[in-house]
Scaffold this motif. Structure first.
Motif, PDB file in Angstrom:
ATOM      1  N   GLU A  81      43.516  79.452 -21.963  1.00  0.00           N
ATOM      2  CA  GLU A  81      44.855  79.645 -22.501  1.00  0.00           C
ATOM      3  C   GLU A  81      44.900  80.948 -23.290  1.00  0.00           C
ATOM      4  N   PRO A  82      46.100  81.509 -23.504  1.00  0.00           N
ATOM      5  CA  PRO A  82      46.206  82.734 -24.314  1.00  0.00           C
ATOM      6  C   PRO A  82      45.618  82.529 -25.706  1.00  0.00           C
ATOM      7  N   GLN A  83      44.882  83.533 -26.160  1.00  0.00           N
ATOM      8  CA  GLN A  83      44.236  83.464 -27.471  1.00  0.00           C
ATOM      9  C   GLN A  83      44.772  84.567 -28.378  1.00  0.00           C
ATOM     10  N   ALA A  84      44.120  84.738 -29.510  1.00  0.00           N
ATOM     11  CA  ALA A  84      44.613  85.690 -30.501  1.00  0.00           C
ATOM     12  C   ALA A  84      44.527  87.137 -30.026  1.00  0.00           C
ATOM     13  N   HIS A  85      43.503  87.444 -29.236  1.00  0.00           N
ATOM     14  CA  HIS A  85      43.270  88.842 -28.866  1.00  0.00           C
ATOM     15  C   HIS A  85      43.589  89.150 -27.409  1.00  0.00           C
ATOM     16  N   PHE A  86      43.338  88.174 -26.505  1.00  0.00           N
ATOM     17  CA  PHE A  86      43.549  88.439 -25.080  1.00  0.00           C
ATOM     18  C   PHE A  86      44.333  87.287 -24.467  1.00  0.00           C
ATOM     19  N   VAL A  87      45.235  87.634 -23.567  1.00  0.00           N
ATOM     20  CA  VAL A  87      46.188  86.644 -23.057  1.00  0.00           C
ATOM     21  C   VAL A  87      45.790  86.077 -21.710  1.00  0.00           C
ATOM     22  N   GLY A  88      44.913  86.761 -20.961  1.00  0.00           N
ATOM     23  CA  GLY A  88      44.544  86.285 -19.626  1.00  0.00           C
ATOM     24  C   GLY A  88      45.613  86.607 -18.601  1.00  0.00           C
ATOM     25  N   GLY A  97      62.296  87.740 -22.358  1.00  0.00           N
ATOM     26  CA  GLY A  97      61.481  88.946 -22.378  1.00  0.00           C
ATOM     27  C   GLY A  97      60.427  88.941 -23.466  1.00  0.00           C
ATOM     28  N   LYS A  98      60.197  87.789 -24.098  1.00  0.00           N
ATOM     29  CA  LYS A  98      59.209  87.709 -25.167  1.00  0.00           C
ATOM     30  C   LYS A  98      57.805  87.823 -24.601  1.00  0.00           C
ATOM     31  N   LEU A  99      56.955  88.475 -25.366  1.00  0.00           N
ATOM     32  CA  LEU A  99      55.565  88.637 -24.958  1.00  0.00           C
ATOM     33  C   LEU A  99      54.652  87.953 -25.971  1.00  0.00           C
ATOM     34  N   HIS A 100      53.549  87.436 -25.456  1.00  0.00           N
ATOM     35  CA  HIS A 100      52.548  86.839 -26.340  1.00  0.00           C
ATOM     36  C   HIS A 100      51.952  87.941 -27.218  1.00  0.00           C
ATOM     37  N   LYS A 101      51.564  87.579 -28.409  1.00  0.00           N
ATOM     38  CA  LYS A 101      51.036  88.565 -29.348  1.00  0.00           C
ATOM     39  C   LYS A 101      49.755  89.225 -28.847  1.00  0.00           C
ATOM     40  N   ALA A 102      49.082  88.587 -27.871  1.00  0.00           N
ATOM     41  CA  ALA A 102      47.851  89.175 -27.339  1.00  0.00           C
ATOM     42  C   ALA A 102      48.115  90.293 -26.336  1.00  0.00           C
ATOM     43  N   PHE A 103      49.362  90.465 -25.905  1.00  0.00           N
ATOM     44  CA  PHE A 103      49.669  91.580 -25.017  1.00  0.00           C
ATOM     45  C   PHE A 103      49.508  92.898 -25.778  1.00  0.00           C
ATOM     46  N   PRO A 347      41.580  96.851 -13.194  1.00  0.00           N
ATOM     47  CA  PRO A 347      42.997  96.732 -13.562  1.00  0.00           C
ATOM     48  C   PRO A 347      43.171  95.955 -14.864  1.00  0.00           C
ATOM     49  N   LEU A 348      44.257  96.212 -15.536  1.00  0.00           N
ATOM     50  CA  LEU A 348      44.503  95.597 -16.837  1.00  0.00           C
ATOM     51  C   LEU A 348      44.526  94.074 -16.747  1.00  0.00           C
ATOM     52  N   ILE A 349      45.073  93.531 -15.676  1.00  0.00           N
ATOM     53  CA  ILE A 349      45.144  92.083 -15.540  1.00  0.00           C
ATOM     54  C   ILE A 349      43.743  91.472 -15.454  1.00  0.00           C
ATOM     55  N   VAL A 350      42.794  92.189 -14.834  1.00  0.00           N
ATOM     56  CA  VAL A 350      41.414  91.712 -14.750  1.00  0.00           C
ATOM     57  C   VAL A 350      40.755  91.791 -16.127  1.00  0.00           C
ATOM     58  N   GLN A 351      41.003  92.880 -16.838  1.00  0.00           N
ATOM     59  CA  GLN A 351      40.454  93.012 -18.185  1.00  0.00           C
ATOM     60  C   GLN A 351      40.941  91.876 -19.082  1.00  0.00           C
ATOM     61  N   GLN A 352      42.234  91.604 -19.030  1.00  0.00           N
ATOM     62  CA  GLN A 352      42.789  90.549 -19.874  1.00  0.00           C
ATOM     63  C   GLN A 352      42.210  89.181 -19.513  1.00  0.00           C
ATOM     64  N   ALA A 353      42.079  88.903 -18.224  1.00  0.00           N
ATOM     65  CA  ALA A 353      41.593  87.593 -17.790  1.00  0.00           C
ATOM     66  C   ALA A 353      40.146  87.369 -18.208  1.00  0.00           C
ATOM     67  N   LEU A 354      39.273  88.354 -17.964  1.00  0.00           N
ATOM     68  CA  LEU A 354      37.851  88.180 -18.249  1.00  0.00           C
ATOM     69  C   LEU A 354      37.566  88.166 -19.749  1.00  0.00           C
ATOM     70  N   LEU A 358      35.905  85.266 -22.326  1.00  0.00           N
ATOM     71  CA  LEU A 358      34.862  85.439 -23.337  1.00  0.00           C
ATOM     72  C   LEU A 358      35.320  84.979 -24.712  1.00  0.00           C
ATOM     73  N   GLU A 359      36.624  85.026 -24.930  1.00  0.00           N
ATOM     74  CA  GLU A 359      37.160  84.584 -26.219  1.00  0.00           C
ATOM     75  C   GLU A 359      37.161  83.063 -26.338  1.00  0.00           C
ATOM     76  N   GLN A 360      36.924  82.368 -25.228  1.00  0.00           N
ATOM     77  CA  GLN A 360      36.858  80.904 -25.232  1.00  0.00           C
ATOM     78  C   GLN A 360      35.517  80.460 -24.638  1.00  0.00           C
ATOM     79  N   PRO A 361      34.419  80.714 -25.324  1.00  0.00           N
ATOM     80  CA  PRO A 361      33.089  80.458 -24.746  1.00  0.00           C
ATOM     81  C   PRO A 361      32.837  78.995 -24.417  1.00  0.00           C
ATOM     82  N   ASP A 362      33.522  78.068 -25.097  1.00  0.00           N
ATOM     83  CA  ASP A 362      33.300  76.654 -24.820  1.00  0.00           C
ATOM     84  C   ASP A 362      33.886  76.216 -23.488  1.00  0.00           C
ATOM     85  N   LYS A 363      34.742  77.048 -22.875  1.00  0.00           N
ATOM     86  CA  LYS A 363      35.347  76.727 -21.587  1.00  0.00           C
ATOM     87  C   LYS A 363      34.731  77.522 -20.440  1.00  0.00           C
ATOM     88  N   MET A 364      33.777  78.374 -20.741  1.00  0.00           N
ATOM     89  CA  MET A 364      33.193  79.289 -19.761  1.00  0.00           C
ATOM     90  C   MET A 364      31.756  78.883 -19.484  1.00  0.00           C
TER      91      MET A 364
END
Length: 763
Positions: A81-88, A97-103, A347-354, A358-364
């Motif tokens: 799920e979207p986190q504080a720093h990266f949205v996936g 048109g609202k964006l998550h704060k991680a964008f 690509p940016l979408i790959v950077q955000q997803a990966l 890493l920001e959710q190590p318990d799910k990876m």
């Protein structure tokens, strides 16, 4: 193997675990039925100690039940799920048109494009008011346009978004915009065409129709804003003339030689740099606003104001999070640069997803984390799809939906919910609600998106990067048989679309023989066969009881009534003792026969019954030879059921009859494989199963005859000959249920029968 990987494997496992406790549904009874068969066979070893095979079986089944209570059902992996720093992989809310704060805040690029649009609004010539945003796949074009639409709309501009309406130009969505187009003529109207490469790849007639609409908008003073991937820029220039938009689609495009191209973050100095960053349109009046705006190119990555620097800052912020640092501290010399380095050229979408993973190590999984730092990003993104699809609770549906939508995007078509049901062979009354629930979850995961209102229930993959990456994932993770069947459906559906045969038969539609309708006779045959088997087994239990009661009555009658002579008593006792020698059917033989009949019924009900069920437009069957094949298969089903009944009534010859039933079932499947209307892949599948089943049936017959000529003796009260027969048949039956009675096996064999190929062969 870590906990996440165990959960993924459990969710992807297509066969059933006999000792896994399931609370409800047919799987519960099927699992314990297999356990009962195994216990009945093992119970023969304990017959000597407990004195009764039935008692030994019940004791072993009870022990298995108590043990299985300790085995809880495997939990599903939790989705990313979207986190504080990266949205996936995520998209903005289209209505606000609202964006998550991680964008990433891309204010400079956004203001540059906004300034170009405002400058275009002031040009008097309507044919020269348009621009195109170009970038690599996943660089953030749609995100920028979503923010721009929201901001320009709040500033009084009338936004007309046609991004999801390319496939139905004459539909309700385009007609509903007519009134808005008329009102936009009086003010600043902007028509947005995101993912415009879809139009460029259409056939000539459909493309010309949309280009004519764009030319009409240009004549009315509406400013078209296009967005497309960089590899389609040449094709765009060939069909759209940004300096002569009112002739787009009507005259030769690409005739203008003064098309201007600029990057959002191209070098500028002094006062001009501040104006372009702030979105001041006066900068564009002097410099001439660019027709084509490049975003996310390689030059911008090298600047300190680009996306790369923003991502590094986010990586630094993530590393300050103690919970993340604790898990990633195993890596040597970990800092923001080493954390971002594996994905910096992606690509940016790959950077955000990966990085979101890493920001959710318990799910990876630990394997995916190691693959990331080794720059094996394909293996890392595989973990993303595994977790997101398995977390739906229906991996078969989710993986099939994603494959159909991804491959259909490569074919430049969208798929409706009805076509998804047809592709996965799902009836409304059997899996329809589960399919809709799975689609809703995938939409919530931002893997699938629904078309605009008025376009029906059309679905497509949310991003073109998912199309490319999921194809790689499917090649290794989908069962080969399932993937081949899905490809067969795609081919069948494409031919149906090209031929305009939209009224062809669909599973669960009005022109398909539903299993719950005309197939009720198969249920009746199965019920009758099971009753006959159970009656024969019950007779073996009731007769000794009746004989014992008869002996007790004979012995007690002279004492209480005094009417029987000793001679009469002796004769009646001999008669009852004769009944005691009535052959009792072993519980293991009865259990094996019952589940053999049940397996044949499930196979016929879910697979071979569909052969010949497709009807033509007049409600008639597809041909005389087709109907004859259907009749032969139905007769073989009846004979197979009769073999199951004969197995318990024949005494020691039960294995012979069950082997003959296997032989007949394989014959019916082999007959299906000879139909040329079935796809080549389907014919190979049926031929392999038919030949294998016939061979096993023949071996069982030969094995049963071979055992009759060998002098076997009892060992610890166990009939060794009977035990060998039971082990052979019980092993085969348990394997058949575990490997065959599942959704994947049924689908692989259903799809060829429900989507017959159109050929010139006359049946």
């Amino acid at each position: 193997m870590d906990e996440v990987e165990k959960r993924i494997r459990a969710a992807k496992r297509y066969n059933r675990n006999v000792f896994q406790r399931l609370d409800t549904g047919p799987s519960f009874w099927m699992n314990w039925g297999i356990a009962f068969i195994g216990s009945s066979v093992i119970g023969n070893f304990f017959n000597f100690f407990l004195g009764s095979e039935l008692l030994a079986t019940l004791v072993l089944t009870g022990i298995t039940a108590l043990a299985s209570q300790q085995i809880t059902k495997a939990e599903l992996p939790k989705p990313f799920e979207p986190q504080a720093h990266f949205v996936g992989i995520c998209t903005p809310e289209q209505d606000t048109g609202k964006l998550h704060k991680a964008f990433i805040d891309r204010k400079k690029e956004k203001n540059f494009i906004k300034g170009a649009i405002k400058a275009a609004c002031k040009i008097k010539n309507p044919g020269r008011r348009g621009l195109c945003v170009v970038g690599a796949s996943g660089c953030g074009k749609s995100i920028l346009l979503a923010e721009l639409k929201h901001e320009l709309s709040s500033e009084g501009y009338k936004i007309l978004d046609f991004s999801d309406c390319f496939y139905n130009v004459g539909g309700d969505v385009w007609r509903s915009y007519e009134s808005r187009v008329s009102s936009a003529e009086k003010g600043h109207g902007i028509a947005v065409f995101d993912q415009f490469e879809q139009v460029l790849l259409m056939d000539r007639k459909a493309r010309a129709e949309i280009l004519a609409k764009i030319a009409e908008f240009a004549k009315r003073g509406i400013i078209p804003v296009f967005a497309l991937r960089e590899e389609y820029l040449q094709l765009f220039v060939e069909h759209v003339d940004l300096r002569c938009l009112h002739h787009t689609g009507l005259a030769s495009a690409g005739c203008s030689k003064n098309i201007r191209v600029s990057g959002c973050l191209a070098k500028a100095s002094g006062k001009n740099a501040r104006k372009r960053i702030d979105g001041d349109d006066s900068f564009f009046h002097r410099k001439k606003y660019p027709d084509i705006i490049l975003i996310g190119n390689s030059q911008e990555r090298k600047t300190t104001t680009g996306v790369a620097e923003a991502m590094r800052l986010k990586c630094e912020g993530m590393l300050k999070d103690s919970s993340v640092l604790k898990d990633l501290s195993k890596c040597d010399s970990l800092n923001s640069t080493s954390l971002y380095e594996p994905v910096q050229d992606r690509p940016l979408i790959v950077q955000q997803a990966l990085l979101n993973m890493l920001e959710q190590p318990d799910k990876m999984t630990s394997a995916a984390r190691d693959a990331y730092f080794k720059a094996d990003l394909i293996r890392a993104i595989k973990c993303y799809y595994d977790v997101q699809l398995c977390s739906t609770g229906a991996y078969f549906y989710a993986s099939g939906i994603m494959y159909i939508l991804a491959m259909s995007s490569l074919d430049h078509v969208r798929v409706s919910m009805g076509e998804l049901k047809d592709a996965l062979c799902i009836r409304e009354d059997n899996g329809g609600e589960q399919l809709r629930k799975c689609v809703r979850v995938l939409i919530g995961r931002n893997l699938v998106k629904q078309s605009a209102a008025g376009e029906g229930d059309m679905l497509e993959v949310s991003h073109d990067y998912i199309v490319q990456s999921y194809e790689i994932y499917a090649n290794t993770e989908l069962m080969p048989g399932v993937k081949s069947s899905l490809d067969d459906w795609r081919s069948w559906n494409m031919r149906r679309r090209e031929m305009g045969d939209c009224e062809d038969a669909h599973f669960g539609g009005a022109k398909t023989n539903r299993p719950g309708g005309k197939g009720r006779w198969a249920v009746a045959v199965c019920v009758v066969a099971l009753i006959l088997v159970l009656l024969r087994y019950a007779a073996g239990l009731i007769q000794p009881i009746l004989a014992t009661l008869g002996i007790a009555n004979t012995v007690a009658s002279p004492w209480f009534f005094g009417i029987h002579t000793f001679k009469m008593m002796d004769g009646e006792m001999r008669q009852y003792l004769q009944l005691l020698r009535f052959d009792e059917v072993p519980v293991s033989v009865a259990a094996i026969t019952v589940f053999s009949i049940f397996y044949i019924f499930l196979f016929f009900r879910n697979i071979t019954q569909h052969y010949g069920s497709t009807l033509d437009g007049k409600g008639k069957s597809a041909g005389k030879r087709f109907r004859m094949g259907k009749c032969r298969i139905s007769l073989l089903y009846l004979f197979t059921m009769a073999c199951g009944v004969a197995a318990v009534w024949s005494g020691d010859g039960w294995l012979f009859w069950l082997g003959l039933g296997n032989l007949l079932n394989g014959t019916s499947v082999l007959l299906v494989s000879f139909d040329a209307r079935i796809s080549a892949n389907g014919r190979r599948t049926f031929r392999a199963y038919g030949n294998r089943t016939m061979c096993i049936g023949g071996l069982l017959i030969a094995f049963s005859r071979f055992l009759t000529v060998l002098p076997f003796t009892e060992f610890l009260g166990v009939d060794v000959r009977m035990l060998m027969e039971m082990i052979a048949m019980a092993s085969l039956l348990a394997y058949s249920f575990i490997a065959h009675i599942n959704r994947e096996f049924f689908y692989i064999h259903q799809e060829p029968l429900l989507h017959l190929q159109k050929t010139d062969i006359k049946c």
